[in-house]
Enzyme design. Structure first.
Site, PDB file in Angstrom:
ATOM      1  N   GLY A  76       0.780  -1.224   0.000  1.00  0.00           N
ATOM      2  CA  GLY A  76       0.000   0.000   0.000  1.00  0.00           C
ATOM      3  C   GLY A  76       0.814   1.278   0.000  1.00  0.00           C
ATOM      4  N   LYS A 109     -14.585  -0.272  15.402  1.00  0.00           N
ATOM      5  CA  LYS A 109     -15.809  -0.623  16.131  1.00  0.00           C
ATOM      6  C   LYS A 109     -16.303   0.652  16.808  1.00  0.00           C
ATOM      7  CE  LYS A 109     -16.146  -5.258  15.912  1.00  0.00           C
ATOM      8  NZ  LYS A 109     -17.348  -5.999  15.466  1.00  0.00           N
ATOM      9  N   ASN A 132     -14.045  10.206  13.108  1.00  0.00           N
ATOM     10  CA  ASN A 132     -14.800   9.333  12.202  1.00  0.00           C
ATOM     11  C   ASN A 132     -15.568   8.306  13.026  1.00  0.00           C
ATOM     12  OD1 ASN A 132     -15.702   8.487   9.714  1.00  0.00           O
ATOM     13  ND2 ASN A 132     -13.897   7.254   9.255  1.00  0.00           N
ATOM     14  N   TYR A 189      -8.615   4.780  16.314  1.00  0.00           N
ATOM     15  CA  TYR A 189      -7.777   5.223  15.207  1.00  0.00           C
ATOM     16  C   TYR A 189      -7.632   6.745  15.187  1.00  0.00           C
ATOM     17  CZ  TYR A 189      -6.091   5.526  10.354  1.00  0.00           C
ATOM     18  OH  TYR A 189      -5.350   5.775   9.215  1.00  0.00           O
ATOM     19  N   THR A 193      -6.643   2.051  -1.687  1.00  0.00           N
ATOM     20  CA  THR A 193      -5.815   0.939  -1.218  1.00  0.00           C
ATOM     21  C   THR A 193      -6.708  -0.283  -1.026  1.00  0.00           C
ATOM     22  OG1 THR A 193      -6.164   1.469   1.128  1.00  0.00           O
ATOM     23  CG2 THR A 193      -4.287   2.539   0.031  1.00  0.00           C
TER      24      THR A 193
END
Length: 438
Positions: A209, A286, A338, A344, A379
């Site tokens: 990637g 999650k 997000n 993340y 990706t």
């Protein structure tokens, strides 16, 4: 993954429906190919500030493009604007020429950092440039980008690498950004096509990637690249390193002894590294109420804590050469957040925190520290998204399309350039001017 909508929109029938129905119209972007000139056509320069002369001199030295009846770039030196009344000069310059830009044109406005201005009125006017540039970037279309570059007094001779990047096809998916350049020792390369000759670069997460693309572009620019990834990716990692005539290093960055093993490798094999790219990252998406402890902790450990631990040993043991570069990969999620990515987004916002909290101390040692924040990049990970989420990610930016791994890699290569010594403490979004967090 192929963007089927963009392929349709570029077809004869597709162009008819896109125009008739007012659908998103992703342009064909001008991306860099080895040997391409920086400029694709004429440049119009305006403004009467302290940067006009050095910018004009740089433009004169760039290879002359083939004849074109459309302008490739508009550059305006706004450093002379000292109050809100002076902002009228933006209209006076751009209004007559903005529609003369060719497809994939470039708009660059140069200003003075507001925090360094002599008066409150001057700081106000210089800060106003950000709204102007970001709006222009959303208006011009056709793959054209617009950027604001704040150049500190004394940094007039440190702008060339940034100007070359922003004018060229290397910055195809970078738009609406604010770049800050400070005074620094600048090492101009003998060959701008291969500025990293003789340099050693280490790229984490290099097996696939974006990481593989970074390794490829840094190799193209002349560096010997150490491709680092976890042992589980060993086969892919070896293939990437062999293709690039680089070195493969299998290492789990979250292991207790990882910083020590990495430091010993650098000292033994290379004495020091010139460029270190923190690209390794994972997702474990999650919603917070459904996320278990392991999913939270693993993302923080890989994406953030490992970077802190590695930076500590790199700096403590002087494992970065003079004029060294640290570039770290954040994310638009770390800026806008997000759903389903509290772990993340936290880690990627923390990466930005590393830059903001440490850039000044790193600069005092002659090094630079910057971050790139990709948006939607094509990706394998984004290809696995549900279709409607994937399409929203592609279209919710000024380019109406996803970026490519090479777009992130080209931005990192600019920050790694020896001539980018004045570019430190920046967070550059590679997102086609995403509407998220804009």
């Amino acid at each position: 993954m192929t963007d089927r909508y963009a392929s349709f929109a570029h077809s004869g029938a597709g162009r008819f429906f896109v125009k008739r129905l007012g659908l998103p119209d992703p342009p064909r972007l001008r991306r860099y190919r080895p040997g391409d000139p920086v400029l694709a056509g004429p440049v119009v320069i305006g403004g009467t500030g302290r940067l006009n002369a050095p910018i004009s001199k740089i433009i004169e030295t760039l290879p002359k493009p083939s004849e074109s009846d459309r302008n490739a770039a508009l550059i305006f030196d706004a450093t002379a604007i000292a109050d809100s009344g002076g902002l009228r000069s933006l209209y006076d310059f751009f209004h007559p020429v903005i529609r003369t830009l060719a497809s994939s044109g470039r708009v660059i406005v140069l200003g003075s950092p507001p925090e360094l201005c002599a008066s409150a009125r001057e700081a106000t006017a210089q800060r106003a440039l950000e709204g102007f540039v970001r709006s222009v970037a959303k208006e011009v279309g056709h793959g054209t980008t617009a950027q604001l570059v704040y150049v500190a007094p004394g940094a007039e001779d440190a702008v060339e690498s940034t100007l070359r990047f922003l004018l060229s096809g290397r910055s195809a998916y970078v738009s609406g950004q604010v770049v800050r350049i400070g005074p620094a020792s600048v090492d101009l390369p003998d060959d701008w096509e291969q500025p990293l000759v003789g340099k050693t670069a280490i790229v984490t997460g290099a097996a696939r990637g974006i990481g593989a693309a970074i390794a490829e572009v840094l190799t193209r620019d002349g560096a010997h690249v150490v491709c680092l990834d976890v042992p589980a990716a060993g086969e892919e990692l070896t293939r990437v390193a062999n293709d690039l005539k680089g070195t493969a290093l299998q290492l789990d960055l979250t292991a207790d002894d990882a910083p020590r093993r990495l430091a010993d490798f650098i000292a033994t094999r290379h004495v020091h590294a010139d460029v270190f790219v923190h690209n390794a990252g994972i997702t474990r998406d999650k919603t917070l109420g459904r996320m278990d402890e392991g999913q939270w902790q693993s993302v923080l450990d890989v994406n953030l804590t490992s970077q802190e631990r590695i930076n500590d040993v790199l700096l403590a043991e002087n494992l970065l050469g003079g004029n060294g570069r640290i570039v770290t990969v954040s994310s638009v999620s770390g800026i806008a957040g997000n759903r389903g990515q509290t772990n993340y987004a936290t880690s990627k916002a923390g990466v930005i925190g590393i830059v903001e909290s440490s850039a000044a101390a790193v600069a005092a040692r002659g090094l630079t520290l910057n971050a790139v924040a990709p948006g939607f990049i094509e990706t394998k990970m984004t290809a696995a998204m549900p279709m409607f989420i994937r399409e929203a990610g592609r279209r919710m930016n000024s380019m109406s399309q996803g970026g490519l791994p090479v777009d992130v890699a080209e931005t990192i290569a600019w920050l790694a350039n020896p001539a980018s010594g004045g570019v430190s403490g920046n967070v550059i979004r590679v997102c086609g001017q995403s509407l998220l967090g804009a």
